[in-house]
Design an enzyme around this catalytic site. Structure first.
Site, PDB file in Angstrom:
ATOM      1  N   CYS A  52       0.805  -1.226   0.000  1.00 25.44           N
ATOM      2  CA  CYS A  52       0.000   0.000   0.000  1.00 25.44           C
ATOM      3  C   CYS A  52       0.836   1.273   0.000  1.00 25.44           C
ATOM      4  O   CYS A  52       0.292   2.369  -0.115  1.00 25.44           O
ATOM      5  CB  CYS A  52      -0.945   0.004   1.203  1.00 25.44           C
ATOM      6  SG  CYS A  52      -1.916  -1.504   1.351  1.00 25.44           S
TER       7      CYS A  52
ATOM      8  N   HIS B 209      -3.725   7.582   6.175  1.00 26.97           N
ATOM      9  CA  HIS B 209      -3.840   6.315   5.445  1.00 26.97           C
ATOM     10  C   HIS B 209      -5.255   5.768   5.629  1.00 26.97           C
ATOM     11  O   HIS B 209      -5.877   5.325   4.662  1.00 26.97           O
ATOM     12  CB  HIS B 209      -2.795   5.326   5.944  1.00 26.97           C
ATOM     13  CG  HIS B 209      -2.746   4.051   5.178  1.00 26.97           C
ATOM     14  ND1 HIS B 209      -2.500   4.001   3.826  1.00 26.97           N
ATOM     15  CD2 HIS B 209      -2.930   2.764   5.576  1.00 26.97           C
ATOM     16  CE1 HIS B 209      -2.529   2.736   3.415  1.00 26.97           C
ATOM     17  NE2 HIS B 209      -2.794   1.970   4.453  1.00 26.97           N
TER      18      HIS B 209
ATOM     19  N   HIS C 260      -9.819   1.869  -1.388  1.00 21.81           N
ATOM     20  CA  HIS C 260      -8.394   1.650  -1.155  1.00 21.81           C
ATOM     21  C   HIS C 260      -7.754   1.155  -2.446  1.00 21.81           C
ATOM     22  O   HIS C 260      -7.983   0.023  -2.868  1.00 21.81           O
ATOM     23  CB  HIS C 260      -8.212   0.629  -0.031  1.00 21.81           C
ATOM     24  CG  HIS C 260      -6.813   0.530   0.485  1.00 21.81           C
ATOM     25  ND1 HIS C 260      -5.735   1.103  -0.148  1.00 21.81           N
ATOM     26  CD2 HIS C 260      -6.305  -0.093   1.589  1.00 21.81           C
ATOM     27  CE1 HIS C 260      -4.627   0.853   0.537  1.00 21.81           C
ATOM     28  NE2 HIS C 260      -4.953   0.124   1.590  1.00 21.81           N
TER      29      HIS C 260
END
Length: 405
Positions: A160, A299, A334
Protein backbone atom coordinates in the site's frame (compact mmCIF):
# COMPACT_ATOMS: atom_id res chain seq x y z
CA UNK A 1 17.00 22.04 -4.05
CA UNK A 2 13.30 22.77 -4.48
CA UNK A 3 11.13 20.34 -6.46
CA UNK A 4 7.89 21.57 -7.95
CA UNK A 5 4.74 19.68 -8.87
CA UNK A 6 3.66 21.05 -12.25
CA UNK A 7 1.06 18.51 -13.39
CA UNK A 8 -1.61 16.26 -11.87
CA UNK A 9 -3.68 13.44 -13.33
CA UNK A 10 -6.18 10.94 -11.95
CA UNK A 11 -8.50 8.09 -12.86
CA UNK A 12 -10.73 6.71 -10.11
CA UNK A 13 -14.22 5.55 -9.30
CA UNK A 14 -15.00 9.23 -8.71
CA UNK A 15 -14.52 9.91 -12.40
CA UNK A 16 -11.87 10.57 -15.01
CA UNK A 17 -9.61 13.50 -14.26
CA UNK A 18 -8.50 15.58 -11.32
CA UNK A 19 -11.50 17.89 -11.55
CA UNK A 20 -13.91 14.98 -11.07
CA UNK A 21 -11.87 13.75 -8.10
CA UNK A 22 -11.78 17.21 -6.54
CA UNK A 23 -15.47 17.89 -6.96
CA UNK A 24 -16.43 14.53 -5.46
CA UNK A 25 -14.18 15.04 -2.44
CA UNK A 26 -15.55 18.53 -1.87
CA UNK A 27 -19.13 17.27 -2.07
CA UNK A 28 -18.52 14.07 -0.10
CA UNK A 29 -19.78 11.97 -3.02
CA UNK A 30 -18.81 8.31 -2.86
CA UNK A 31 -17.76 6.19 -5.81
CA UNK A 32 -18.26 2.95 -3.90
CA UNK A 33 -20.98 0.60 -5.18
CA UNK A 34 -22.32 -2.87 -4.40
CA UNK A 35 -20.77 -5.79 -6.30
CA UNK A 36 -22.46 -9.18 -6.72
CA UNK A 37 -19.51 -11.38 -5.82
CA UNK A 38 -19.09 -14.84 -7.34
CA UNK A 39 -21.08 -17.71 -5.81
CA UNK A 40 -19.08 -20.22 -7.86
CA UNK A 41 -15.90 -19.05 -6.11
CA UNK A 42 -17.44 -18.38 -2.67
CA UNK A 43 -16.81 -14.65 -3.12
CA UNK A 44 -19.49 -12.88 -1.14
CA UNK A 45 -21.32 -9.75 -2.36
CA UNK A 46 -19.14 -6.83 -1.40
CA UNK A 47 -18.50 -3.14 -1.97
CA UNK A 48 -15.86 -1.83 -4.37
CA UNK A 49 -14.85 1.43 -6.05
CA UNK A 50 -14.90 0.59 -9.75
CA UNK A 51 -13.69 2.74 -12.65
CA UNK A 52 -16.58 2.72 -15.12
CA UNK A 53 -15.24 4.92 -17.93
CA UNK A 54 -13.84 3.15 -21.03
CA UNK A 55 -10.06 2.91 -21.14
CA UNK A 56 -7.68 2.96 -24.08
CA UNK A 57 -10.33 3.95 -26.64
CA UNK A 58 -7.70 5.95 -28.54
CA UNK A 59 -5.51 2.87 -29.06
CA UNK A 60 -5.85 0.50 -32.02
CA UNK A 61 -7.25 -2.88 -30.85
CA UNK A 62 -4.03 -4.72 -31.71
CA UNK A 63 -1.97 -2.27 -29.67
CA UNK A 64 -4.45 -2.35 -26.80
CA UNK A 65 -3.61 -6.04 -26.32
CA UNK A 66 -0.22 -5.01 -24.94
CA UNK A 67 -1.77 -3.37 -21.89
CA UNK A 68 -3.18 -4.66 -18.65
CA UNK A 69 -6.01 -2.60 -17.18
CA UNK A 70 -3.71 -0.91 -14.65
CA UNK A 71 -1.37 0.19 -17.45
CA UNK A 72 -4.26 1.71 -19.42
CA UNK A 73 -5.23 3.68 -16.31
CA UNK A 74 -1.62 4.79 -15.92
CA UNK A 75 -1.59 6.15 -19.48
CA UNK A 76 -4.82 8.10 -18.87
CA UNK A 77 -3.64 9.69 -15.62
CA UNK A 78 -0.16 10.44 -16.95
CA UNK A 79 -1.53 12.07 -20.12
CA UNK A 80 -3.56 14.50 -17.98
CA UNK A 81 -0.61 15.38 -15.74
CA UNK A 82 1.74 15.75 -18.72
CA UNK A 83 -0.68 18.08 -20.49
CA UNK A 84 -1.26 20.23 -17.41
CA UNK A 85 2.49 20.62 -17.02
CA UNK A 86 2.55 22.09 -20.53
CA UNK A 87 5.12 19.65 -21.84
CA UNK A 88 5.49 18.63 -25.50
CA UNK A 89 4.57 15.08 -26.50
CA UNK A 90 8.07 13.81 -25.79
CA UNK A 91 10.40 14.96 -23.02
CA UNK A 92 12.55 17.82 -24.38
CA UNK A 93 15.69 16.24 -22.91
CA UNK A 94 14.97 12.50 -22.65
CA UNK A 95 18.24 11.63 -20.91
CA UNK A 96 17.28 14.07 -18.10
CA UNK A 97 13.69 12.80 -17.69
CA UNK A 98 12.74 9.84 -15.49
CA UNK A 99 9.72 7.74 -14.56
CA UNK A 100 8.98 6.35 -11.09
CA UNK A 101 5.82 4.26 -10.77
CA UNK A 102 4.24 2.19 -8.02
CA UNK A 103 1.85 -0.75 -8.02
CA UNK A 104 0.98 -3.44 -5.53
CA UNK A 105 0.11 -6.38 -7.80
CA UNK A 106 0.77 -5.01 -11.26
CA UNK A 107 -1.22 -6.86 -13.90
CA UNK A 108 -3.21 -9.09 -11.55
CA UNK A 109 -6.20 -9.13 -13.92
CA UNK A 110 -4.01 -10.44 -16.73
CA UNK A 111 -2.52 -13.04 -14.42
CA UNK A 112 -5.97 -14.26 -13.43
CA UNK A 113 -7.04 -14.37 -17.08
CA UNK A 114 -4.04 -16.57 -17.86
CA UNK A 115 -5.03 -19.02 -15.12
CA UNK A 116 -8.58 -19.14 -16.45
CA UNK A 117 -7.30 -19.92 -19.91
CA UNK A 118 -4.91 -22.53 -18.59
CA UNK A 119 -7.61 -24.43 -16.70
CA UNK A 120 -10.63 -23.94 -18.97
CA UNK A 121 -9.41 -23.63 -22.56
CA UNK A 122 -8.96 -26.73 -24.71
CA UNK A 123 -6.14 -27.02 -25.42
CA UNK A 124 -4.79 -24.95 -22.49
CA UNK A 125 -3.30 -21.65 -23.64
CA UNK A 126 -2.38 -18.22 -22.29
CA UNK A 127 -2.18 -14.89 -24.07
CA UNK A 128 1.27 -14.31 -25.63
CA UNK A 129 1.54 -10.90 -23.95
CA UNK A 130 0.80 -12.25 -20.45
CA UNK A 131 4.33 -11.75 -19.11
CA UNK A 132 4.67 -8.14 -20.28
CA UNK A 133 1.17 -7.31 -19.04
CA UNK A 134 1.74 -8.79 -15.59
CA UNK A 135 5.23 -7.56 -14.72
CA UNK A 136 5.32 -4.84 -12.07
CA UNK A 137 7.30 -2.45 -14.29
CA UNK A 138 4.91 -2.70 -17.24
CA UNK A 139 3.09 0.59 -16.60
CA UNK A 140 6.34 2.47 -16.03
CA UNK A 141 7.80 0.98 -19.20
CA UNK A 142 4.81 2.09 -21.26
CA UNK A 143 5.07 5.59 -19.80
CA UNK A 144 8.80 5.75 -20.53
CA UNK A 145 8.16 4.83 -24.17
CA UNK A 146 5.16 7.13 -24.51
CA UNK A 147 7.02 10.24 -23.31
CA UNK A 148 10.64 9.21 -24.00
CA UNK A 149 11.79 9.16 -20.38
CA UNK A 150 15.34 7.77 -20.52
CA UNK A 151 17.15 8.98 -17.40
CA UNK A 152 15.86 6.30 -15.03
CA UNK A 153 12.95 3.97 -14.43
CA UNK A 154 11.98 3.04 -10.89
CA UNK A 155 9.30 0.38 -10.40
CA UNK A 156 8.20 0.21 -6.78
CA UNK A 157 6.03 -2.63 -5.48
CA UNK A 158 5.77 -2.13 -1.74
CA UNK A 159 2.12 -2.99 -1.05
CA UNK A 160 0.00 0.00 0.00
CA UNK A 161 3.03 2.33 0.12
CA UNK A 162 4.12 1.62 -3.47
CA UNK A 163 3.20 4.84 -5.28
CA UNK A 164 3.99 7.07 -2.30
CA UNK A 165 7.46 5.58 -2.13
CA UNK A 166 7.86 5.89 -5.90
CA UNK A 167 7.12 9.61 -5.55
CA UNK A 168 9.52 10.03 -2.64
CA UNK A 169 12.35 8.19 -4.35
CA UNK A 170 11.88 10.36 -7.43
CA UNK A 171 12.17 13.44 -5.21
CA UNK A 172 15.58 12.25 -4.07
CA UNK A 173 16.56 11.31 -7.62
CA UNK A 174 15.91 14.89 -8.75
CA UNK A 175 17.71 16.35 -5.75
CA UNK A 176 20.71 14.12 -6.47
CA UNK A 177 21.01 15.57 -9.95
CA UNK A 178 20.20 12.41 -11.91
CA UNK A 179 17.27 14.04 -13.68
CA UNK A 180 15.51 17.39 -14.05
CA UNK A 181 12.00 16.01 -14.56
CA UNK A 182 10.13 12.91 -13.41
CA UNK A 183 6.72 11.44 -14.21
CA UNK A 184 5.59 9.73 -11.02
CA UNK A 185 2.57 8.00 -9.53
CA UNK A 186 0.91 4.61 -9.43
CA UNK A 187 -1.84 2.40 -10.78
CA UNK A 188 -3.78 -0.60 -9.54
CA UNK A 189 -6.54 -2.81 -10.97
CA UNK A 190 -7.09 -5.80 -8.72
CA UNK A 191 -10.89 -5.91 -8.73
CA UNK A 192 -10.91 -9.50 -9.93
CA UNK A 193 -12.17 -12.64 -8.24
CA UNK A 194 -8.78 -14.01 -7.24
CA UNK A 195 -7.57 -10.80 -5.60
CA UNK A 196 -10.87 -10.09 -3.86
CA UNK A 197 -10.96 -13.64 -2.51
CA UNK A 198 -7.55 -13.10 -0.96
CA UNK A 199 -8.67 -9.97 0.85
CA UNK A 200 -11.91 -11.67 1.90
CA UNK A 201 -9.98 -14.63 3.31
CA UNK A 202 -7.77 -12.29 5.30
CA UNK A 203 -10.86 -10.89 7.01
CA UNK A 204 -10.09 -7.21 6.39
CA UNK A 205 -12.75 -6.42 3.76
CA UNK A 206 -15.75 -4.58 5.15
CA UNK A 207 -19.05 -6.48 4.88
CA UNK A 208 -21.37 -4.86 2.38
CA UNK A 209 -23.75 -2.28 3.81
CA UNK A 210 -26.78 -3.50 1.87
CA UNK A 211 -28.86 -0.42 2.72
CA UNK A 212 -26.15 2.14 1.95
CA UNK A 213 -23.40 0.47 -0.12
CA UNK A 214 -21.70 3.79 -0.73
CA UNK A 215 -21.12 4.11 3.03
CA UNK A 216 -19.51 0.70 3.52
CA UNK A 217 -16.08 2.25 4.14
CA UNK A 218 -16.02 4.39 7.33
CA UNK A 219 -12.47 5.35 8.37
CA UNK A 220 -12.06 6.42 12.02
CA UNK A 221 -15.72 5.64 12.78
CA UNK A 222 -16.39 3.55 15.88
CA UNK A 223 -18.40 1.14 13.73
CA UNK A 224 -15.72 0.66 11.06
CA UNK A 225 -15.45 -2.92 9.84
CA UNK A 226 -12.76 -2.95 7.22
CA UNK A 227 -11.48 -1.66 3.91
CA UNK A 228 -13.17 -1.40 0.52
CA UNK A 229 -11.04 -2.18 -2.52
CA UNK A 230 -10.77 0.40 -5.29
CA UNK A 231 -8.96 0.75 -8.59
CA UNK A 232 -7.45 3.61 -10.52
CA UNK A 233 -4.31 5.61 -11.17
CA UNK A 234 -2.78 8.96 -10.31
CA UNK A 235 0.17 10.80 -11.81
CA UNK A 236 2.25 13.86 -11.01
CA UNK A 237 4.94 15.70 -12.94
CA UNK A 238 7.89 16.66 -10.75
CA UNK A 239 10.53 19.15 -11.85
CA UNK A 240 13.46 20.87 -10.26
CA UNK A 241 12.65 24.51 -9.70
CA UNK A 242 15.40 25.55 -12.09
CA UNK A 243 14.07 23.33 -14.87
CA UNK A 244 10.49 24.48 -14.40
CA UNK A 245 11.44 28.16 -14.28
CA UNK A 246 13.56 27.85 -17.40
CA UNK A 247 10.56 26.74 -19.44
CA UNK A 248 8.09 29.08 -17.74
CA UNK A 249 6.11 26.40 -15.91
CA UNK A 250 3.70 27.23 -13.09
CA UNK A 251 4.06 25.33 -9.81
CA UNK A 252 0.93 23.75 -8.35
CA UNK A 253 2.75 22.87 -5.13
CA UNK A 254 6.20 21.97 -3.88
CA UNK A 255 7.06 18.40 -2.92
CA UNK A 256 9.02 19.35 0.16
CA UNK A 257 9.60 16.20 2.19
CA UNK A 258 9.76 12.41 2.12
CA UNK A 259 10.04 10.05 5.06
CA UNK A 260 10.24 6.26 4.89
CA UNK A 261 10.57 3.71 7.68
CA UNK A 262 10.09 -0.01 8.20
CA UNK A 263 8.40 -1.48 11.28
CA UNK A 264 10.21 -4.84 11.17
CA UNK A 265 7.53 -6.09 13.57
CA UNK A 266 4.69 -7.88 11.75
CA UNK A 267 3.48 -8.53 8.20
CA UNK A 268 0.01 -7.07 8.66
CA UNK A 269 -0.23 -5.44 12.11
CA UNK A 270 0.82 -1.76 12.00
CA UNK A 271 3.30 -0.33 14.49
CA UNK A 272 2.93 3.22 15.80
CA UNK A 273 6.67 3.66 16.32
CA UNK A 274 7.39 3.00 12.64
CA UNK A 275 4.70 5.44 11.53
CA UNK A 276 6.02 8.10 13.89
CA UNK A 277 9.54 7.68 12.49
CA UNK A 278 8.29 8.10 8.92
CA UNK A 279 6.32 11.26 9.70
CA UNK A 280 9.20 12.82 11.64
CA UNK A 281 11.62 11.94 8.85
CA UNK A 282 9.37 13.67 6.31
CA UNK A 283 9.15 16.79 8.48
CA UNK A 284 12.92 16.85 8.91
CA UNK A 285 13.44 16.37 5.18
CA UNK A 286 11.10 19.30 4.50
CA UNK A 287 12.74 21.47 7.15
CA UNK A 288 9.38 21.94 8.90
CA UNK A 289 8.08 21.62 12.44
CA UNK A 290 4.89 19.73 13.31
CA UNK A 291 3.12 23.06 13.90
CA UNK A 292 3.76 24.02 10.26
CA UNK A 293 1.51 21.24 8.96
CA UNK A 294 -2.09 22.33 8.48
CA UNK A 295 -3.59 19.03 7.32
CA UNK A 296 -2.84 15.30 7.36
CA UNK A 297 -4.39 13.02 4.75
CA UNK A 298 -4.39 9.81 6.77
CA UNK A 299 -3.84 6.32 5.44
CA UNK A 300 -7.16 5.55 7.17
CA UNK A 301 -8.24 2.18 5.76
CA UNK A 302 -11.20 1.74 8.16
CA UNK A 303 -9.77 -1.34 9.82
CA UNK A 304 -10.25 -1.51 13.58
CA UNK A 305 -6.58 -1.75 14.50
CA UNK A 306 -5.13 0.30 11.63
CA UNK A 307 -7.11 3.47 12.30
CA UNK A 308 -6.48 3.31 16.04
CA UNK A 309 -2.73 2.91 15.59
CA UNK A 310 -2.57 5.75 13.08
CA UNK A 311 -4.55 8.07 15.35
CA UNK A 312 -2.03 7.35 18.10
CA UNK A 313 0.97 7.94 15.84
CA UNK A 314 -0.44 11.25 14.52
CA UNK A 315 -1.12 12.33 18.10
CA UNK A 316 2.46 11.43 19.07
CA UNK A 317 3.94 13.55 16.26
CA UNK A 318 1.60 16.56 16.26
CA UNK A 319 -0.03 16.58 19.69
CA UNK A 320 -3.59 15.87 20.78
CA UNK A 321 -6.07 17.40 18.35
CA UNK A 322 -3.37 19.68 16.97
CA UNK A 323 -3.82 19.11 13.23
CA UNK A 324 -6.90 18.47 11.05
CA UNK A 325 -7.01 14.87 9.80
CA UNK A 326 -9.22 13.01 7.32
CA UNK A 327 -9.17 9.86 5.19
CA UNK A 328 -10.50 10.02 1.65
CA UNK A 329 -10.66 6.23 1.14
CA UNK A 330 -14.27 6.43 2.35
CA UNK A 331 -15.08 7.90 -1.08
CA UNK A 332 -12.61 6.42 -3.60
CA UNK A 333 -11.80 3.13 -1.88
CA UNK A 334 -8.39 1.65 -1.16
CA UNK A 335 -6.32 1.68 -4.33
CA UNK A 336 -3.58 -0.38 -2.64
CA UNK A 337 -0.37 0.46 -4.55
CA UNK A 338 -1.92 3.49 -6.25
CA UNK A 339 -3.51 4.89 -3.09
CA UNK A 340 -0.61 7.08 -2.02
CA UNK A 341 -0.44 8.85 -5.39
CA UNK A 342 -4.18 9.48 -5.58
CA UNK A 343 -4.28 10.78 -2.02
CA UNK A 344 -1.30 13.06 -2.66
CA UNK A 345 -3.16 14.51 -5.67
CA UNK A 346 -6.17 15.07 -3.39
CA UNK A 347 -3.93 16.72 -0.80
CA UNK A 348 -2.38 19.07 -3.37
CA UNK A 349 -5.84 20.04 -4.62
CA UNK A 350 -6.99 20.75 -1.07
CA UNK A 351 -3.98 23.00 -0.43
CA UNK A 352 -4.52 24.84 -3.71
CA UNK A 353 -8.22 25.35 -3.08
CA UNK A 354 -8.07 26.28 0.60
CA UNK A 355 -10.29 23.44 1.81
CA UNK A 356 -9.90 20.12 3.59
CA UNK A 357 -11.81 16.98 2.57
CA UNK A 358 -13.96 15.40 5.25
CA UNK A 359 -13.69 11.84 6.52
CA UNK A 360 -17.03 10.67 5.16
CA UNK A 361 -19.63 8.45 6.82
CA UNK A 362 -18.38 9.04 10.38
CA UNK A 363 -21.31 8.67 12.77
CA UNK A 364 -19.36 8.49 16.05
CA UNK A 365 -15.62 8.43 16.67
CA UNK A 366 -13.86 7.91 19.97
CA UNK A 367 -10.61 8.52 18.04
CA UNK A 368 -11.75 12.14 17.73
CA UNK A 369 -10.40 12.62 21.23
CA UNK A 370 -6.87 12.08 19.85
CA UNK A 371 -7.03 13.79 16.46
CA UNK A 372 -8.93 16.74 15.00
CA UNK A 373 -11.04 14.63 12.67
CA UNK A 374 -12.64 16.55 9.80
CA UNK A 375 -16.20 15.22 9.47
CA UNK A 376 -19.42 16.28 7.82
CA UNK A 377 -18.64 18.83 5.12
CA UNK A 378 -15.31 19.94 3.69
CA UNK A 379 -13.63 22.50 5.96
CA UNK A 380 -12.19 25.83 4.85
CA UNK A 381 -8.45 26.11 5.48
CA UNK A 382 -5.52 28.45 5.04
CA UNK A 383 -2.97 25.64 5.47
CA UNK A 384 0.31 26.19 3.67
CA UNK A 385 1.72 22.69 4.23
CA UNK A 386 0.19 19.24 4.40
CA UNK A 387 1.22 15.62 4.90
CA UNK A 388 -0.06 12.48 3.19
CA UNK A 389 0.49 9.10 4.88
CA UNK A 390 0.73 5.65 3.30
CA UNK A 391 1.28 2.69 5.61
CA UNK A 392 1.65 -0.77 4.08
CA UNK A 393 1.43 -4.42 4.92
CA UNK A 394 4.97 -5.60 5.41
CA UNK A 395 5.56 -2.68 7.75
CA UNK A 396 6.58 -0.04 5.20
CA UNK A 397 5.61 3.53 6.12
CA UNK A 398 5.81 6.56 3.84
CA UNK A 399 4.94 10.18 4.62
CA UNK A 400 5.06 12.93 1.98
CA UNK A 401 4.97 16.67 2.70
CA UNK A 402 3.70 19.21 0.20
CA UNK A 403 3.64 22.97 0.54
CA UNK A 404 2.10 25.86 -1.34
CA UNK A 405 4.59 27.21 -3.89
Amino acid sequence: MHVWITGLGAVSALGRGVTALTQALQAGRSGITAQPGSPAHALRPHAAAVVTEPLGAHLPPAQRNLYDRHSLMALEAAAEAWAQAGLPEFAPAPERAAVSWGTGLGGSASLEASYQQMFTAQPPRVHPYTVVRVMANSAGSHLAMRHQLRAAQLAVSNACASSAQAIGEALWLLRNGRADLALVGGSEAMLNVGSALGWQAMGVMAPLDADQPEQTCRPFDDGRQGLVLGEGAAALVLETEAHARARGATPLAELAGYGHSVDAVHLSRPDADGQVRAMRAALQDAGLAPADIGYVNAHGTATEVGDAVEASSIEAVFGTGAVPVSATKALHGHLIGAGGALELVATVQALRGGWLPASAHVRASSLGSQIDLVTGAARQSSARAAMSNSFAFGGSNVALVVTRP
